[in-house]
Design an enzyme around this catalytic site. Sequence first.
Site, short mmCIF file in Angstrom:
data_model
loop_
_atom_site.label_atom_id
_atom_site.label_comp_id
_atom_site.label_asym_id
_atom_site.label_seq_id
_atom_site.Cartn_x
_atom_site.Cartn_y
_atom_site.Cartn_z
N ASP A 1 -29.49 -6.70 26.96
CA ASP A 1 -29.70 -5.46 26.21
C ASP A 1 -30.99 -4.79 26.70
O ASP A 1 -32.04 -5.43 26.78
CB ASP A 1 -29.82 -5.77 24.72
N HIS B 1 -19.32 1.20 26.99
CA HIS B 1 -20.61 1.48 26.35
C HIS B 1 -21.58 2.13 27.33
O HIS B 1 -22.30 3.08 26.98
CB HIS B 1 -21.19 0.19 25.80
#
Length: 334
Positions: free
Chosen positions: A146, A219
């Site tokens: 992330d 995403h």
Amino acid sequence: MVVLIQEVLREPAKAAVFLVLAVRPGSEDTARALLEDVAGLTRAVGFRAPDDQLSCVVGIGASAWSRLYRAPAPRELHPFRALSGAKHSAPATHGDLLFHFRARRLDLCFELARQVMARLAGHVKVLDEVQGFKYFDERDLLGFVDGTENPTGSKAVAAITVGDEDPAYAGSSYVVVQKYLHDLDAWQALPVAEQERVIGREKISDFELSDADKPANSHVAATTIVDPDGTERQIVRENMAFGSPGAAEFGTYFIGYAATPDVIERMLHRMFVGEPPGNHDRILDFSTAVTGSLFFVPTAEFLEDPSPAPTRTTPATNTADGSLGIGSLRRSRT
């Protein structure tokens, strides 16, 4: 005279505590006094373990600004705008104050949060509190790294710093927070190759999929914002994993800093509504947003002494050693 910047840009933290608060009517003076002292509280707690890099960033919501300060509101400060797509929604939730505590150890974040809440006891209502942690090698609970695309150096400073477009608040920033809950059972039922198509990256290597292999509703594709002139707009994410195995609650606390909330709002529109409409971010089939708030991050100087009218400052520059220097960075008046 100089301007001291809040410590928005730091090395990735190992732990964080997020507090979203509502200031009770009549408690504005108490809240403002705490904000004036928060830098000192941070130094006092962090002095016990200076190598563990305790910091605190404070954000102020649109509804609280006029209650706390006589100064005009920052140009782009407004309540978080809820989004509703054909399948998924991003709710707007209230927040007057955001405290983002970060360190290499959770106990430092915990102690600073405790001191802040002791000062505000009886004067605020806690709307949300999350203790976050870094999961293995910078991954979220879905198993993917992330924050890979966070800018660094001067690009990071430019991405998060208000400039001459709002000269009275140059050197400040905006921040959006959302709490996402994951359906890990459904996610883990997907083959790894399909998970990679949802995210747009390889799971082990973290390499981005090629344009030919990366779906338009991945995403990565949904959160890439490019202006008509080809300029890619960036934000700085400081996301943290959180959860409670006993309650089967697993999530990601999204926190994104930017020079303008427009960049994050465009990103969220692409995720939840889709471009074209209906082409929503597939990660939302496994991750549900349950909160959403927007805050303005003033300079540390403003927090410590809000009485003078804000004046224009010069743009940010890197330190001589190439580090970001946020927190010790000082800007000259023009």
